[in-house]
Write a protein that holds these residues in place. Structure first.
Motif, mmCIF file in Angstrom:
data_model
loop_
_atom_site.group_PDB
_atom_site.id
_atom_site.type_symbol
_atom_site.label_atom_id
_atom_site.label_comp_id
_atom_site.label_asym_id
_atom_site.label_seq_id
_atom_site.Cartn_x
_atom_site.Cartn_y
_atom_site.Cartn_z
ATOM 1 N N ALA A 224 0.834 -1.331 -0.248
ATOM 2 C CA ALA A 224 0.050 -0.148 -0.086
ATOM 3 C C ALA A 224 0.857 1.241 -0.104
ATOM 4 N N SER A 225 2.082 1.111 0.438
ATOM 5 C CA SER A 225 2.865 2.289 0.761
ATOM 6 C C SER A 225 3.559 2.980 -0.548
ATOM 7 N N ARG A 226 3.305 1.871 -1.733
ATOM 8 C CA ARG A 226 3.869 2.253 -3.031
ATOM 9 C C ARG A 226 2.773 2.358 -4.142
ATOM 10 N N SER A 227 1.623 1.519 -3.954
ATOM 11 C CA SER A 227 0.880 1.566 -5.225
ATOM 12 C C SER A 227 0.213 2.726 -5.197
ATOM 13 N N VAL A 228 -0.198 3.003 -6.446
ATOM 14 C CA VAL A 228 -1.134 4.240 -6.962
ATOM 15 C C VAL A 228 -2.420 3.553 -7.434
ATOM 16 N N SER A 229 -2.245 2.523 -7.791
ATOM 17 C CA SER A 229 -3.785 1.729 -8.377
ATOM 18 C C SER A 229 -4.632 1.506 -7.175
ATOM 19 N N LEU A 230 -4.093 1.066 -6.069
ATOM 20 C CA LEU A 230 -4.962 0.677 -4.858
ATOM 21 C C LEU A 230 -5.568 1.717 -4.222
ATOM 22 N N ARG A 231 -6.736 1.361 -3.875
ATOM 23 C CA ARG A 231 -7.563 2.462 -2.924
ATOM 24 C C ARG A 231 -6.995 1.894 -1.788
ATOM 25 N N CYS A 232 -7.307 0.739 -1.133
ATOM 26 C CA CYS A 232 -6.837 0.200 0.146
ATOM 27 C C CYS A 232 -6.395 -1.251 0.063
ATOM 28 N N ILE A 233 -5.878 -1.847 1.134
ATOM 29 C CA ILE A 233 -5.783 -3.247 1.324
ATOM 30 C C ILE A 233 -6.641 -3.662 2.430
ATOM 31 N N VAL A 234 -7.210 -4.730 2.508
ATOM 32 C CA VAL A 234 -8.035 -5.271 3.790
ATOM 33 C C VAL A 234 -7.663 -6.611 3.951
ATOM 34 N N GLU A 235 -7.554 -6.887 5.375
ATOM 35 C CA GLU A 235 -7.533 -8.346 5.688
ATOM 36 C C GLU A 235 -8.631 -9.214 5.414
ATOM 37 N N LEU A 236 -8.951 -9.932 4.791
ATOM 38 C CA LEU A 236 -9.962 -11.008 4.437
ATOM 39 C C LEU A 236 -10.239 -11.662 5.577
ATOM 40 N N TRP A 237 -11.601 -11.480 6.241
ATOM 41 C CA TRP A 237 -12.232 -12.333 7.091
ATOM 42 C C TRP A 237 -13.327 -13.205 6.426
ATOM 43 N N ALA A 238 -13.901 -12.780 5.346
ATOM 44 C CA ALA A 238 -14.890 -13.750 4.980
ATOM 45 C C ALA A 238 -15.366 -13.144 3.582
ATOM 46 N N HIS A 239 -15.509 -14.111 2.635
ATOM 47 C CA HIS A 239 -15.874 -14.051 1.102
ATOM 48 C C HIS A 239 -17.116 -14.917 0.630
ATOM 49 N N ALA A 240 -18.316 -14.423 0.265
ATOM 50 C CA ALA A 240 -19.183 -15.403 -0.184
ATOM 51 C C ALA A 240 -20.002 -14.767 -1.214
ATOM 52 N N LYS A 241 -20.976 -15.629 -1.513
ATOM 53 C CA LYS A 241 -21.797 -15.341 -2.839
ATOM 54 C C LYS A 241 -22.946 -14.620 -2.165
ATOM 55 N N SER A 242 -23.264 -14.570 -1.081
ATOM 56 C CA SER A 242 -24.766 -14.103 -0.522
ATOM 57 C C SER A 242 -24.386 -13.549 0.783
ATOM 58 N N ILE A 243 -25.077 -12.776 1.162
ATOM 59 C CA ILE A 243 -25.218 -11.828 2.511
ATOM 60 C C ILE A 243 -25.178 -12.957 3.686
ATOM 61 N N PRO A 244 -26.286 -13.807 3.863
ATOM 62 C CA PRO A 244 -26.532 -14.740 4.878
ATOM 63 C C PRO A 244 -25.150 -15.440 5.033
ATOM 64 N N VAL A 245 -24.473 -16.117 4.014
ATOM 65 C CA VAL A 245 -23.515 -17.053 4.281
ATOM 66 C C VAL A 245 -22.170 -16.047 4.704
ATOM 67 N N LEU A 246 -22.192 -14.978 4.163
ATOM 68 C CA LEU A 246 -21.105 -14.150 4.496
ATOM 69 C C LEU A 246 -21.101 -14.037 6.174
ATOM 70 N N HIS A 247 -22.110 -13.774 6.728
ATOM 71 C CA HIS A 247 -22.419 -13.462 8.127
ATOM 72 C C HIS A 247 -22.076 -14.536 8.727
ATOM 73 N N SER A 248 -22.494 -16.003 8.319
ATOM 74 C CA SER A 248 -22.248 -17.142 9.117
ATOM 75 C C SER A 248 -20.705 -17.305 9.385
ATOM 76 N N HIS A 249 -19.828 -17.022 7.947
ATOM 77 C CA HIS A 249 -18.664 -16.979 7.995
ATOM 78 C C HIS A 249 -17.655 -15.808 9.070
ATOM 79 N N VAL A 250 -18.169 -14.861 8.976
ATOM 80 C CA VAL A 250 -17.786 -13.801 9.853
ATOM 81 C C VAL A 250 -17.775 -14.366 11.255
#
Length: 475
Positions: free
Chosen positions: A62-88
């Protein structure tokens, strides 16, 4: 892959998509971050998921990239909101140690809601935040400067004309760091002291500096320096900068101003003034008038990187010093103490890139990089037509589309073997079309076609009018 690797979200600004992967790859190499990362299947997605060894690595990117808006540590990734909450919820339960750090009562927090391809109101954002009440935060809310930031992302596809009712992807994690997007506003050409018709966009020039692997204390050269936009970006990352150009008037700020309302150049307009404007004057070595086809440098000069945007012969002429008079005789030497401006001749784009590669082989250190732009006609482009050299590896090739028929490619070469440029074992190759001639010929051809089409339409109109007159007379 190591079990210690953790997943992070690279959240990009949606511009210059083709330049993302080369930039991130270069930054990984710059900081020696071990990674077997491959280009995503769909590089147009605004988020990419990457495995990194630790949070410090994410902060370095992040300290060098001009393409990035931000970097986030991934806790959960899903195709639907209910599944995401269960993963979190599952992730929180598996990490009880977070109670003493992330969820500590002395840690203030904030939650950000990001949506892509769909605008939602502030009230809708608050409603989405309320669905995460199960997160055991005990500190105070701090919207300006929190200790911990959580990021919730909803992705509604890439087609703005077909937005789905529910998101295609949902992601949640802990914000780590913002990219260097703020530099783009600070280095904006609108407020820069000295610019010209071909001054490079700040984002592209910073991308070039990243792909050149510029580190603090590196020695950088731009042999077609113009108004020095690339020197600004190189100095921004800590490089000591040099430049040359054949255009005496441009180099000394005596050309016609590029700004509409400005009639004459100010006295202090110069490349050095640009670097002083951004607090990088200590990185400025010098610029000088020189013909790149006739190198002026000592053979022992060793550079860490060369970054440049050679002229294409469209807005700026491709010129070199003419070696002989039309008669074939050598021009007479000027009298001592008199000013002499030598005559110029056309410098073919093919010759420019042959000289660039030969110069890079001779003067770059091993592992040093040459980053340069090459104009191409899209319908004629093939990888085999790119310039090449046996001592230089092409490590990145990104396209910026300029028009329906033309584009330019950012080429990054890395020196992998020693050589003397034009030795028998190191002859540059690659066939380049005469871009300038074809550019104007293509335009003339288009205008000629349009002229013929208008003439044909006029003739059809006259024939139809004559037919109508005959029909009226016959009736």
């Amino acid at each position: 892959m190591s079990r210690n690797l953790r997943k992070y979200i690279l959240w990009f600004a949606q511009e210059h998509v083709d330049f993302r992967f080369p930039e991130i790859q270069s930054i990984l190499k710059l900081f020696n971050i071990s990674q077997n990362w491959k280009k995503p299947e769909n590089p147009e997605l605004p988020f990419w998921i990457i495995d990194l060894p630790d949070e410090e690595s994410a902060r370095k990117i992040a300290s060098r990239s001009v393409s990035l808006r931000c970097i986030v540590e991934l806790w959960a990734h899903a195709k639907s909101i209910p599944v995401l909450h269960s993963h979190v919820k599952e992730v929180i339960q598996k990490n009880p140690q977070w109670g003493q750090t992330i969820f500590h009562r002395d840690s203030s927090f904030r939650m950000n809601v990001e949506t892509y391809n769909k605008h939602i109101s502030q009230a809708e954002k608050v409603a989405k935040i309320d669905t995460f009440t199960y997160i055991p935060v005990t500190g105070d809310v701090n919207l300006k400067n929190p200790d911990v930031q959580f990021t919730y992302i909803e992705f509604f596809g890439l087609d703005p004309t077909n937005v789905p009712p529910e998101p295609d992807d949902v992601l949640f994690g802990r914000w780590i760091a913002d990219g260097r997007r703020s530099d783009l506003k600070e280095l904006s050409l609108k407020r820069r002291k000295f610019i010209g018709n071909t001054s490079m966009d700040p984002q592209l020039s910073l991308l070039m500096a990243n792909q050149a692997l510029i580190r603090e204390g590196d020695l950088i050269l731009d042999p077609f320096v113009g108004t020095g936009s690339l020197l600004v970006s190189a100095a921004r990352f800590g490089g000591f900068v040099l430049g040359t150009d054949i255009d005496f008037l441009m180099l000394h700020g005596r050309t016609r101003p590029s700004r509409i309302k400005q009639k004459v150049r100010e006295k202090d307009e110069s490349i050095k003034a640009n670097l002083t404007q951004y607090g990088c004057q200590d990185k400025y070595l010098d610029v000088c008038v020189a013909d790149f086809s006739l190198p002026i440098w000592n053979s022992h000069l060793s550079l860490d990187a060369i970054i440049t945007d050679p002229p294409y012969g469209i807005r700026e002429a491709t010129a070199k010093v003419a070696s002989k008079e039309p008669s074939g005789e050598k021009p007479p030497s000027p009298a001592p103490g008199t000013f002499h401006c030598p005559s110029r001749s056309h410098y073919d784009l093919e010759d420019i890139f042959r000289d660039l590669l030969a110069f890079g082989v001779q003067h770059l250190k091993l592992g040093g990089r040459l980053v340069c732009w090459l104009p191409v006609f899209r319908e004629d482009y093939t990888d085999s037509s790119l310039p090449s050299h046996p001592c230089m590896d092409l490590v990145a090739n990104s396209e910026q589309i300029l028009s329906a028929f033309s584009s330019r490619r950012l080429l990054t070469f890395e020196k992998v073997a020693a050589g003397d440029g034009r030795a028998a074992n190191g002859e540059p190759s690659g066939v380049q079309l005469n871009f300038r001639k074809k550019y104007f010929f293509h335009s003339e051809e288009s205008r000629e076609q349009r002229r013929l089409q208008r003439a044909q339409l006029r003739q059809i109109g006259r024939e139809e009018a004559a037919k109508r007159r005959k029909d009226r007379e016959a009736s």
